[in-house]
Structures are given as C-alpha cells and as structure tokens.
Scaffold this active site. Structure first.
Site, mmCIF file in Angstrom:
data_model
loop_
_atom_site.group_PDB
_atom_site.id
_atom_site.type_symbol
_atom_site.label_atom_id
_atom_site.label_comp_id
_atom_site.label_asym_id
_atom_site.label_seq_id
_atom_site.Cartn_x
_atom_site.Cartn_y
_atom_site.Cartn_z
ATOM 1 N N ASP A 274 53.178 82.234 69.053
ATOM 2 C CA ASP A 274 52.987 83.590 69.542
ATOM 3 C C ASP A 274 52.534 84.453 68.360
ATOM 4 O O ASP A 274 52.429 83.979 67.222
ATOM 5 C CB ASP A 274 54.290 84.108 70.185
ATOM 6 C CG ASP A 274 54.035 85.223 71.171
ATOM 7 O OD1 ASP A 274 54.828 85.395 72.103
ATOM 8 O OD2 ASP A 274 52.998 85.930 71.021
ATOM 9 N N GLU A 472 56.986 94.185 76.550
ATOM 10 C CA GLU A 472 57.783 93.477 75.546
ATOM 11 C C GLU A 472 58.999 94.295 75.108
ATOM 12 O O GLU A 472 59.648 94.925 75.951
ATOM 13 C CB GLU A 472 56.877 93.080 74.378
ATOM 14 C CG GLU A 472 55.688 92.213 74.850
ATOM 15 C CD GLU A 472 54.903 91.613 73.725
ATOM 16 O OE1 GLU A 472 53.664 91.645 73.762
ATOM 17 O OE2 GLU A 472 55.529 91.084 72.776
HETATM 18 C C1 GLC Z 1 52.543 88.916 72.558
HETATM 19 C C2 GLC Z 1 53.305 88.182 73.645
HETATM 20 C C3 GLC Z 1 52.548 87.023 74.249
HETATM 21 C C4 GLC Z 1 51.055 87.297 74.214
HETATM 22 C C5 GLC Z 1 50.629 87.371 72.772
HETATM 23 C C6 GLC Z 1 49.131 87.725 72.632
HETATM 24 O O1 GLC Z 1 53.407 89.230 71.504
HETATM 25 O O2 GLC Z 1 54.604 87.715 73.305
HETATM 26 O O3 GLC Z 1 53.027 86.859 75.593
HETATM 27 O O4 GLC Z 1 50.356 86.251 74.874
HETATM 28 O O5 GLC Z 1 51.400 88.301 72.010
HETATM 29 O O6 GLC Z 1 48.902 89.027 73.054
#
Ligand code: GLC
Length: 609
Positions: A274, A472
C-alpha cells in the site's frame, strides 16, 4: 491460480525476458511511483514497472482524453527499447472502487456498504464490467479493487468500502467482481486487485491501519475466507494491508504474504504494497525495504521516495541481504501478470478501442448504477405506511444532503476525501433532482425554513441527512483520547495521527443540524420521511424517533434518482442490512455475537409488499 499465468507459452516468454534483464531493470519493475512524482523519461531511465494516480490525482482537465494522453506518454516511454532499456509495458493503476470515480463525468456507483445490502452477486459482476469499460476509456489497465474488508467496527473510516460485517456476503461477491473486471483478460478487461491483505476491517476500536488481534482461526474465518473465491477467479494482484496482526505489520509479514497467500493458497500473481506501506515497518527505511521484499511483497507503491527505494534495494541485493532468487520471484510474477493480461500485445493507450469510448458515463452505464441504488436502499421504519409517496402530494424536501452530489458520492470521488456540492460530479442527479423529476411540484428548502412559514402548504416532507465525505483514517470516529494514541502507524518515528471525522457515532452529536431539521418539520405536524446518507451505521435513535419513515441510503453515488424511484414506489424496497445497526456506540456488535441486542438486526429491511 490463474490459467493464463500457468500457460506454458506465457511461462516461456517470462523466463526468456527475465533472463535478459539487468538488476536495475528487475528492480525497476518492482517499483511503482505516482504520476506527480515521475515523468515518462523517469519511467524509461529507471525502468519503472508501474505508475499510479492516488485519490484525486488527475491530469489536465481530468477528462478521459487527458488521462489517455497521460497513460499513453508513460506507456510509450516504457516501450522505447534501447541499449539501456528493455521494452516492458508499464501498467497504470487507479482506485476505481465505485466506478472510475476519479474522473469528471464518470458513472459513480454506490459504495460497497450499499452494495452489500443488495445481496445480488450478479449485479456486482455487471457493475464490475461497466467499471472496467470506464477505466479502459481512460487508457488505464489496473484498478485497486475490489476491497474485501470485513468491517467489524463502525468507528472505522473505511466501513463504506466494505460490503458487510459478514464474510459470507463478501465471499459471495468477490469472485464475481473479479470476473467482471478481468473477464477473459481480453480487450474489455482490466487487472483487478483484492485488498487489503489481511484483516483491515478487524482493527481494535476500528482504528484505521491499527492492530487486529485475532487467533489464526478467527483471522481465517472472518478476513481470509473472502479471498478464496477471488483467487479461484484468477485475480492477478493483491494489495497488502497497513494493519498489524497480533502486533506484526502485514507489510513485513512473511507468514501471511508468502507462506499463506502464495504457498498455501497458491496465489500466482503479484503482491503490491500500500501507499508507503513499508515505511511503517521500522524507522530505518533501508531496513524497511529489505523487510518488505523478504516478506514477499513484489511491487512497491513508493510514490515519493521511489529513487531511494531503488537505491536501497540494489544495495540489499549487492550485500546479499535480499537474494536474487527473491528478486527473480517478484519480477517473474510481475511479468507473468503483464503477459497474461496481454499488455505486451496491446496497442498503445491512445490507439486502444475503449480509449475515450463514448460509453463513458453513458445513460446505459448510469442505468446499472440506478438499479444498484434502488436495490441498496433499506427501509427501517414506515409508520402508517407513509411510503410510497404520491407523486401528486405537496412535498417539501429538506436537509443538508438533499441536493449535494458530493455528499451522496462520499470519499474517493474526484478527490481523495470526496467533494461537497454538485459541481464536481458531472452527469449525476441529486436525490432532490430525482424527487423533483417524479414530482415537479416538490419544493426544496435545505434548512426547512419553508416548513415554518407555510406548514399548511405541505402534505409530507423528505429530509435527507447524514455524513459529509471522508476517506481512510480521516473518516475514523475516535471516542476517547486513549484510542488516538493507537491511531495510524508510526511513520519515520513521529506518530502521524490523521485528524478523525469525529469522536462520537451519535448522529445527533456528530451532526445536530440534522435532528434540528427533522424536529422543526415534525413540530409543524408534517409527516417526515428521513433519508440517511452515511458511510456506516451511525447511532440514529433520536432521529428515528422523530421520523415517520426512515430509509438508509448509504452512499448512493451519482444516480440519486434511484432513491426517488423507490420513495414513490416505482420499484419496491429490496435491501437488507449487511451490517448490524447498533443502539449505542459501544460495545460494537456483529451478527453472531452473544447478547445480540441491536437497534436493527443484520438482514433487516422492510418493503411495500
Ligand atoms: C491508500 C489506500 C489504498 C489505495 C492506495 C492508493 O492509502 O489504503 O486502498 O489503493 O492508497 O491510493
């Protein structure tokens, strides 16, 4: 296992190419930067395997043509073979998690919490197929979806990205959604990515990126089980999760990433980290790189510090703290996905048949989203059968979310944290516009002041309330200071605490304006239909009491007229709660818990019939 990856022809192509690659080219394939942090020249000079758009990171005017041009430039650079660079096509990734939600004019589907209430796996597969086409229209090949989180605590800022607290519902959707996205890996397909591996929805207090404390058996039952149908459907990528399991971060968890996912479950695609996910492993970034690679992560989402990542990983290989076998395993997986998806044989983005396709945001696509909205709504109360509404009634529409496309779409829509107002969600209809479309005499009065001046003018009121968008950790509800310390993760030593959405799930405290609006109208003796736009089961005891009828609309997306269709009875309520609706903010309760005493139980939902 994906049969295309296991195809002997693909395997031969992969081994042939791998044998010709330098260490720099191999490490480049393992590196993903963000579009604002790298140029097409960087892609060629550093042999980058992938570029992404973070939430809201859009080129130009954020139209499909701008995206196609951008993707074409990156792809073109990756294919410019010379003595230093091998032509290996770049794969571009986005968070198209409820439609291709970043782009202006896209069809925006209900977020997953609403889709969980539809209990319609076939619909989910159709949504994925439409989403794939709207991703391809932008010249992009890969989406970080579907999310397979099983959200167990409604304080979490990402509950709305979860289909259900019940792994059975998530499992019933996961394979079909992957098939909808990936299809036959032909021209109508994109690469899927199931996330976040593993236990993202099980953190204590619902703290985003927090600690999931569970036995191995419970982790398997609740959070791993939905991944099996996705792997059986041949999902090509998996994204590892920020959270920890029993004190150990998933991004450095060799047992979970290599022994369980790859060896035991047979996943043969590639694992991506991530966003800066390895930063949380330790304050020493050099060590963190080695830990992430040796745990079995194959591609690294290192948007800003991708050059440092490359340098550190090169050092690890030279010093032997990361083996060449591990590097080759990672690159083999990445190449296998790119060959299996046919990326080497596709025309460049600007010349692909779906690029800039006129079906993007089309009525045909929006009809699928409208159906999803209709099927996602859950009727919680209908005193005196106030619903369905009569189109000839004198209707007052009020509430802050009645005419706000940004709010009804929620987070991860055009912007990472979502938007407010109607201007950014082009082509959609607000709930108010849907009501007016079916009942032209309806009157909009957001603060319900119209009800005070002429209450005798109205037969019924529809009050649309709820949350503003969030995403988030910024969507977390953190009740009590102690849990704030747990929040987020250690980033380079300084505890980074994202400002939470609030400190209570009580809607009357979180958004007192909503109860105020409902009460103002109810006091005038006007029967009131409350429509709640929210990303989770907030505590609604007082609003429910004041309402004559109450509808959970979740985050319906761009097609607000789907709400009106059901309010007027053009179609019946279908939705059943995929999340328990609690009476109080703590303790959280889920289906199957002892002393289960919710406001509305899992599976609840009224209808007209
Ligand atoms: C974010 C999320 C993830 C996402 C990634 C790219 O922090 O946790 O779900 O796909 O970054 O944006």
């Amino acid at each position: 296992m994906n049969p295309s990856i296991q195809d002997p022809v693909v395997k031969k192509k992969v081994e042939d190419l791998l044998s010709r690659m330098s260490l720099d080219q191999k490490i480049g394939q393992m590196t993903q930067s963000e579009r604002m942090e790298c140029t097409p020249e960087d892609v060629k000079n550093y042999h980058l395997g992938s570029v992404l758009s973070g939430g809201g990171s859009a080129p130009g005017e954020n139209l499909t043509a701008d995206w196609v041009d951008m993707s074409d430039a990156y792809w073109g650079a990756s294919m410019e073979q010379d003595t230093n660079h091998l032509a290996i096509p770049l794969i571009y990734g986005v968070d198209a998690i409820h439609g291709n939600n970043n782009i202006r004019g896209a069809t925006v589907f209900p977020h997953n919490i609403g889709l969980g209430a539809t209990n319609d796996p076939g619909l989910l597969e159709r949504i994925a197929q439409v989403t794939a086409k709207e991703i391809l229209a932008t010249g992009v090949e890969w989406t970080f979806a579907p999310t397979l989180a099983v959200a167990r605590d409604n304080h979490w800022g990402r509950v709305y990205e979860s289909y259900s607290e019940d792994p059975a519902i998530v499992s019933s959707y996961s394979g079909g959604f992957v098939r909808g996205l990936q299809g036959d890996l032909g021209t109508d397909s994109v690469v899927g990515c199931v996330k976040h591996w593993v236990g993202d929805g099980g953190t204590s207090n619902g703290i985003d990126q927090g600690e999931t404390t569970l036995s191995r058996a419970e982790l398997e039952r609740l959070h791993i089980s939905p991944y099996y149908p996705a792997l059986e459907a041949g999902v090509l990528t998996v994204m590892v999760s920020f959270n920890s399991w029993n004190g150990n971060k998933c991004h450095g968890h060799k047992v979970l990433v290599t022994d369980v996912l790859k060896d035991k479950m047979g996943f043969d695609g590639y694992v991506i980290s991530d966003w800066d996910g390895i930063d949380y492993l330790t304050e020493d970034y050099y060590q963190a790189v080695g830990m992430g690679v040796n745990a079995g992560v194959d591609m690294f989402m290192v948007p800003e510090n991708w050059k440092t990542f490359i340098s550190h990983l090169s050092s690890h290989v030279r010093l032997g703290t990361v083996s060449m076998d591990r590097i080759d395993d990672a690159v083999r997986r990445i190449l296998s996905v790119k060959f299996a998806y046919g990326l080497f044989d596709k025309p460049r983005p600007a010349e692909r048949s779906w690029s800039n396709h006129q079906s993007f945001g089309s009525d045909e696509h929006r009809q699928v989203a409208r159906e999803a909205v209709q099927k996602s709504l859950v009727l919680l109360k209908n005193q005196g059968n106030l619903l369905p509404l009569n189109k000839g009634s004198r209707i007052l529409v009020a509430g802050k979310n009645a005419d706000n496309l940004g709010h009804q779409c929620g987070g991860f829509t055009v912007a990472w944290q979502g938007t407010s107002g109607n201007e950014f969600i082009e082509g959609g209809t607000s709930i108010w516009e849907g009501i007016r479309g079916l009942s032209p005499t309806a009157v909009l009065s957001r603060d319900a002041s119209a009800a005070m001046t002429n209450p005798q003018d109205y037969d019924v009121a529809v009050v649309v309330i709820g949350e503003r968008p969030y995403a988030e950790g910024m969507g977390d509800i953190r009740s009590g200071d102690d849990v704030i310390i747990e929040a987020g993760s250690q980033i380079k030593g300084a505890l980074k605490v994202l400002e939470p959405y609030g400190h209570t799930l009580e809607l009357a405290d979180l958004h007192p304006e909503d109860l105020g609006t409902i009460t103002a109208i109810a006091e005038q003796g006007i029967p009131t239909v409350v429509v709640l736009v929210s990303g989770r089961t907030v505590i609604i005891n007082r609003e429910l009491e004041e309402a004559t009828a109450f509808v959970a609309a979740w985050l319906p997306g761009s097609e607000g007229q789907g709400v009106a269709d059901v309010l007027f009875g053009d179609t019946d309520f279908h939705g059943k709660l995929s999340f328990t609706w609690p009476k109080q903010t703590r303790p959280t309760i889920n289906k199957g818990d002892e002393n289960y005493d919710p406001l509305f139980p899992y599976g609840f939902g009224l209808s007209y019939s």
